[in-house]
Scaffold this motif. Structure first.
Motif, PDB file in Angstrom:
ATOM      1  N   LYS A   5      46.461  15.060 -18.802  1.00  0.00           N
ATOM      2  CA  LYS A   5      45.628  14.125 -19.548  1.00  0.00           C
ATOM      3  C   LYS A   5      44.153  14.478 -19.463  1.00  0.00           C
ATOM      4  CE  LYS A   5      48.538   9.971 -19.380  1.00  0.00           C
ATOM      5  NZ  LYS A   5      48.670   8.587 -18.831  1.00  0.00           N
ATOM      6  N   LYS A   6      43.743  15.108 -18.366  1.00  0.00           N
ATOM      7  CA  LYS A   6      42.334  15.426 -18.141  1.00  0.00           C
ATOM      8  C   LYS A   6      42.091  16.937 -18.094  1.00  0.00           C
ATOM      9  CE  LYS A   6      41.079  11.081 -17.513  1.00  0.00           C
ATOM     10  NZ  LYS A   6      40.119  10.385 -18.405  1.00  0.00           N
ATOM     11  N   ALA A   7      42.938  17.711 -18.741  1.00  0.00           N
ATOM     12  CA  ALA A   7      42.826  19.172 -18.681  1.00  0.00           C
ATOM     13  C   ALA A   7      41.876  19.689 -19.766  1.00  0.00           C
ATOM     14  CB  ALA A   7      44.202  19.809 -18.836  1.00  0.00           C
ATOM     15  N   TYR A   8      40.783  20.326 -19.334  1.00  0.00           N
ATOM     16  CA  TYR A   8      39.791  20.874 -20.265  1.00  0.00           C
ATOM     17  C   TYR A   8      39.464  22.313 -19.893  1.00  0.00           C
ATOM     18  CZ  TYR A   8      39.020  16.063 -21.798  1.00  0.00           C
ATOM     19  OH  TYR A   8      39.195  14.804 -22.296  1.00  0.00           O
ATOM     20  N   PHE A   9      39.086  23.085 -20.886  1.00  0.00           N
ATOM     21  CA  PHE A   9      38.771  24.487 -20.639  1.00  0.00           C
ATOM     22  C   PHE A   9      37.658  24.933 -21.581  1.00  0.00           C
ATOM     23  CE2 PHE A   9      42.128  24.080 -23.732  1.00  0.00           C
ATOM     24  CZ  PHE A   9      41.764  24.948 -24.754  1.00  0.00           C
ATOM     25  N   PRO A  10      36.816  25.881 -21.143  1.00  0.00           N
ATOM     26  CA  PRO A  10      35.771  26.412 -22.022  1.00  0.00           C
ATOM     27  C   PRO A  10      36.378  27.352 -23.057  1.00  0.00           C
ATOM     28  CG  PRO A  10      35.770  27.587 -19.954  1.00  0.00           C
ATOM     29  CD  PRO A  10      36.779  26.485 -19.804  1.00  0.00           C
ATOM     30  N   LYS A  11      35.843  27.317 -24.257  1.00  0.00           N
ATOM     31  CA  LYS A  11      36.257  28.265 -25.286  1.00  0.00           C
ATOM     32  C   LYS A  11      35.311  29.453 -25.225  1.00  0.00           C
ATOM     33  CE  LYS A  11      38.379  24.796 -28.262  1.00  0.00           C
ATOM     34  NZ  LYS A  11      38.328  24.074 -29.560  1.00  0.00           N
ATOM     35  N   VAL A  12      35.845  30.574 -24.793  1.00  0.00           N
ATOM     36  CA  VAL A  12      35.045  31.765 -24.541  1.00  0.00           C
ATOM     37  C   VAL A  12      35.327  32.801 -25.623  1.00  0.00           C
ATOM     38  CG1 VAL A  12      34.515  33.575 -22.874  1.00  0.00           C
ATOM     39  CG2 VAL A  12      35.161  31.297 -22.071  1.00  0.00           C
ATOM     40  N   ILE A  13      34.273  33.261 -26.291  1.00  0.00           N
ATOM     41  CA  ILE A  13      34.430  34.320 -27.289  1.00  0.00           C
ATOM     42  C   ILE A  13      33.503  35.479 -26.932  1.00  0.00           C
ATOM     43  CG2 ILE A  13      35.167  32.795 -29.154  1.00  0.00           C
ATOM     44  CD1 ILE A  13      32.374  32.810 -30.250  1.00  0.00           C
ATOM     45  N   TYR A  14      33.894  36.664 -27.315  1.00  0.00           N
ATOM     46  CA  TYR A  14      33.088  37.847 -27.012  1.00  0.00           C
ATOM     47  C   TYR A  14      31.810  37.817 -27.844  1.00  0.00           C
ATOM     48  CZ  TYR A  14      31.836  42.617 -25.867  1.00  0.00           C
ATOM     49  OH  TYR A  14      31.164  43.722 -25.409  1.00  0.00           O
ATOM     50  N   ASP A  15      30.704  38.183 -27.212  1.00  0.00           N
ATOM     51  CA  ASP A  15      29.401  38.171 -27.877  1.00  0.00           C
ATOM     52  C   ASP A  15      29.119  39.547 -28.505  1.00  0.00           C
ATOM     53  OD1 ASP A  15      26.863  37.724 -28.730  1.00  0.00           O
ATOM     54  OD2 ASP A  15      25.971  37.471 -26.745  1.00  0.00           O
ATOM     55  N   TYR A  16      29.625  39.747 -29.716  1.00  0.00           N
ATOM     56  CA  TYR A  16      29.380  41.013 -30.414  1.00  0.00           C
ATOM     57  C   TYR A  16      27.917  41.157 -30.822  1.00  0.00           C
ATOM     58  CZ  TYR A  16      34.453  41.397 -30.763  1.00  0.00           C
ATOM     59  OH  TYR A  16      35.788  41.492 -30.465  1.00  0.00           O
ATOM     60  N   ASP A  17      27.219  40.030 -30.948  1.00  0.00           N
ATOM     61  CA  ASP A  17      25.821  40.049 -31.365  1.00  0.00           C
ATOM     62  C   ASP A  17      24.941  40.796 -30.369  1.00  0.00           C
ATOM     63  OD1 ASP A  17      23.502  39.096 -32.935  1.00  0.00           O
ATOM     64  OD2 ASP A  17      23.098  37.821 -31.204  1.00  0.00           O
ATOM     65  N   ARG A  18      25.388  40.915 -29.125  1.00  0.00           N
ATOM     66  CA  ARG A  18      24.574  41.536 -28.086  1.00  0.00           C
ATOM     67  C   ARG A  18      24.246  42.997 -28.429  1.00  0.00           C
ATOM     68  NH1 ARG A  18      24.367  39.739 -22.527  1.00  0.00           N
ATOM     69  NH2 ARG A  18      25.646  38.001 -23.211  1.00  0.00           N
ATOM     70  N   ALA A  19      25.234  43.745 -28.920  1.00  0.00           N
ATOM     71  CA  ALA A  19      24.983  45.152 -29.236  1.00  0.00           C
ATOM     72  C   ALA A  19      25.770  45.633 -30.446  1.00  0.00           C
ATOM     73  CB  ALA A  19      25.317  46.040 -28.037  1.00  0.00           C
ATOM     74  N   ASN A  20      26.548  44.741 -31.063  1.00  0.00           N
ATOM     75  CA  ASN A  20      27.281  45.057 -32.283  1.00  0.00           C
ATOM     76  C   ASN A  20      28.149  46.306 -32.158  1.00  0.00           C
ATOM     77  OD1 ASN A  20      26.717  43.134 -34.655  1.00  0.00           O
ATOM     78  ND2 ASN A  20      24.726  43.355 -33.657  1.00  0.00           N
ATOM     79  N   ALA A  21      29.046  46.262 -31.186  1.00  0.00           N
ATOM     80  CA  ALA A  21      30.014  47.343 -31.002  1.00  0.00           C
ATOM     81  C   ALA A  21      31.341  46.738 -30.568  1.00  0.00           C
ATOM     82  CB  ALA A  21      29.527  48.343 -29.961  1.00  0.00           C
ATOM     83  N   TYR A  22      32.422  47.440 -30.883  1.00  0.00           N
ATOM     84  CA  TYR A  22      33.738  47.046 -30.391  1.00  0.00           C
ATOM     85  C   TYR A  22      34.516  48.310 -30.027  1.00  0.00           C
ATOM     86  CZ  TYR A  22      35.438  48.063 -35.186  1.00  0.00           C
ATOM     87  OH  TYR A  22      35.745  48.661 -36.384  1.00  0.00           O
ATOM     88  N   TYR A  23      35.654  48.109 -29.347  1.00  0.00           N
ATOM     89  CA  TYR A  23      36.400  49.247 -28.794  1.00  0.00           C
ATOM     90  C   TYR A  23      37.860  49.200 -29.217  1.00  0.00           C
ATOM     91  CZ  TYR A  23      32.301  50.073 -25.953  1.00  0.00           C
ATOM     92  OH  TYR A  23      31.018  50.343 -25.534  1.00  0.00           O
ATOM     93  N   GLU A  24      38.426  50.378 -29.394  1.00  0.00           N
ATOM     94  CA  GLU A  24      39.838  50.513 -29.721  1.00  0.00           C
ATOM     95  C   GLU A  24      40.493  51.416 -28.675  1.00  0.00           C
ATOM     96  OE1 GLU A  24      39.620  52.015 -33.696  1.00  0.00           O
ATOM     97  OE2 GLU A  24      39.572  49.991 -34.579  1.00  0.00           O
ATOM     98  N   ALA A  25      41.587  50.941 -28.106  1.00  0.00           N
ATOM     99  CA  ALA A  25      42.281  51.726 -27.089  1.00  0.00           C
ATOM    100  C   ALA A  25      42.834  53.010 -27.698  1.00  0.00           C
ATOM    101  CB  ALA A  25      43.412  50.907 -26.483  1.00  0.00           C
ATOM    102  N   VAL A  26      42.748  54.108 -26.956  1.00  0.00           N
ATOM    103  CA  VAL A  26      43.277  55.400 -27.406  1.00  0.00           C
ATOM    104  C   VAL A  26      44.761  55.448 -27.071  1.00  0.00           C
ATOM    105  CG1 VAL A  26      43.125  57.904 -27.182  1.00  0.00           C
ATOM    106  CG2 VAL A  26      41.046  56.503 -27.026  1.00  0.00           C
ATOM    107  N   GLU A  27      45.584  55.503 -28.084  1.00  0.00           N
ATOM    108  CA  GLU A  27      47.027  55.592 -27.846  1.00  0.00           C
ATOM    109  C   GLU A  27      47.371  56.904 -27.146  1.00  0.00           C
ATOM    110  OE1 GLU A  27      49.468  54.891 -31.216  1.00  0.00           O
ATOM    111  OE2 GLU A  27      48.328  53.122 -31.895  1.00  0.00           O
TER     112      GLU A  27
END
Length: 460
Positions: free
Chosen positions: A133-155
């Motif tokens: 009844k009292k369970a709450y959690f922060p909604k955390v998202i990645y901050d791409y605005d910091r450097a505008n980059a993302y990563y893809e795993a190398v298969e």
């Protein structure tokens, strides 16, 4: 992650270590932030409000992303139960088994029969119902605005012998930058074309990769970087900003599209993708002094008189009439001549949407977003994230130019917004030559805000 030495919370012990609560206060991160690792900085994240977990399924889903806070009562507990309804004691739910919820108590790491500060309650019990009844959690998202980059795993991994690494001395790479895969990615994100990705070596350490070589598969896990860049087009001349290197250094030029320079934005700056130690300052390129986050606000930029455009729908932000003479934000077909489609917005961080025509901010009054400066209105902050415009709880504007009912997701490209016909201006105006323009085939500063710049996106 935070080193264990920085998690010294032992309530029963610290109150006996000195006079009063001095020893406890000495171990308090809120009072001494300089003594503790800021994991939010390390992870480049944005806290976008909070959510509630009102069912067992929702709680289990929330726990996949981290602990969930809850509170309950220890009074009037029925036989066989661990807690009851109420909110006089707070804990964190940290996991679950097939039949039990696992909670972390606040009495230190050696409390309880598990000798780790945790306790359990049966799923489906009265105590279980109370904590949900009292369970709450922060909604955390990645901050791409910091450097505008993302990563893809190398298969299939990479071959360590083929790799070349970024020159650590030239780019100020420290051991702390390579502490784990997260910090390595963060550093690589700011290095433009100099860093192609991150690898975990056979030694267990992490390195920033400048060249992946032939690309043969191997045993080492690696991530390739993709930088989200923009080319800056001057609409009046059709020229782009280019960067030319000669014996004297770097020069800005008014260039054709094939010689346009890619930039990525960070902390309200345009940083060169090709020469990532330099950023655009007035009408020249200047070396970044100190860390990339050591920002001189007088050398940052903002966007004025902008058309905010969605390529999927062909719509732009526009002023729309509401009830009782209210003026709302909506969308209409792109019209470069329309003054009602012009807005002042930020380049990075938090900013307001201000109507250029009305000179009024978008604010909340009577639970409705509208353009107003009424004393009872609450101004609303927005930010860029992976080219989407999101509000403070992480919901983006969609292709219909309305706030989405769902939260930000990186892969939703339909929500990408593009600045068109913008003035690029000093964030801190001097009252003089504050605006970027092209004159006589040269990139210069001007006192007139009569130039229109359009962002053309690419992923490199």
């Amino acid at each position: 992650s935070v080193p264990e030495v920085e998690v010294p919370f032992t309530m029963k012990q610290c109150v006996t270590e000195g006079e009063g609560k001095a020893a406890c206060y000495a171990k308090c991160g809120a009072k001494h932030p300089d003594r503790f690792t800021n994991t939010l900085e390390d992870q480049f994240v944005v806290i976008a409000g909070s959510g509630s977990a009102r069912t067992e399924a929702q709680l289990k889903k929330a726990l996949q992303d981290g602990p969930v806070t809850t509170c309950f009562s220890k009074k009037s507990v029925e036989a066989g139960e661990r807690c009851s309804n109420g909110c006089s004691h707070a804990n964190s739910i940290i996991g679950y088994t097939k039949n039990k919820w696992i909670l972390q108590e606040s009495y230190g790491k050696h409390w309880g029969k598990n000798n780790d500060g945790s306790w359990q309650t049966t799923i489906g019990s009265l105590c279980s119902d109370a904590i949900i009844k009292k369970a709450y959690f922060p909604k955390v998202i990645y901050d791409y605005d910091r450097a505008n980059a993302y990563y893809e795993a190398v298969e299939n991994g990479v071959n360590e012998a083929e790799l070349k690494f970024v020159d650590g001395e030239a780019y100020g790479i420290t051991a702390a930058n390579k502490r784990n895969v997260g910090t390595a990615k963060n550093k690589c994100a700011f290095l433009g074309s100099a860093c192609k990705g991150v690898v975990k070596l056979s030694s267990g350490s992490f390195e920033l990769v400048s060249d992946f070589g032939a690309g043969s598969s191997g045993d080492q896990a690696a991530f390739k970087k993709v930088q989200m860049v923009a080319y800056l087009k001057h609409e009046e001349t059709g020229k782009y900003i280019g960067v030319e290197k000669n014996k004297k250094g770097l020069n800005l030029i008014a260039a054709s599209k094939d010689k346009a320079a890619p930039f990525f934005t960070s902390h309200s700056r345009f940083i060169s993708f090709q020469y990532p130690r330099y950023h655009l300052v007035e009408d020249h390129m200047e070396l970044i002094v100190g860390g990339v986050q050591d920002v001189d606000e007088s050398k940052t930029w903002t966007l004025n008189n902008c058309n905010i455009y969605n390529d999927v729908s062909g719509k732009s932000f526009d002023l729309l009439p509401g009830s009782k003479e209210k003026i709302l934000l909506g969308g209409s077909s792109y019209d470069p001549t329309s003054t009602s489609q012009k807005f002042n917005i930020g380049l990075s961080g938090k900013w307001q949407i201000i109507s250029s025509e009305l000179q009024l901010p978008l604010a909340d009054r009577s639970e409705e977003l509208q353009f107003t400066d009424h004393i009872k209105a609450s101004y609303r902050a927005f930010r860029w994230n992976a080219r989407q415009i999101i509000n403070k709880i992480g919901r983006p504007y969609n292709s219909d130019m309305e706030i989405s009912t769902t939260h930000f997701t990186f892969r939703n490209k339909e929500n990408v917004m593009r600045p068109r016909d913008c003035g690029i201006s000093r964030r801190e105006p001097t009252g003089g030559d504050d605006h970027l323009t092209v004159k006589n085939n040269e990139v210069v500063m001007s006192s007139n805000m009569d130039s229109s710049w359009t962002f053309e996106y690419d992923d490199l």
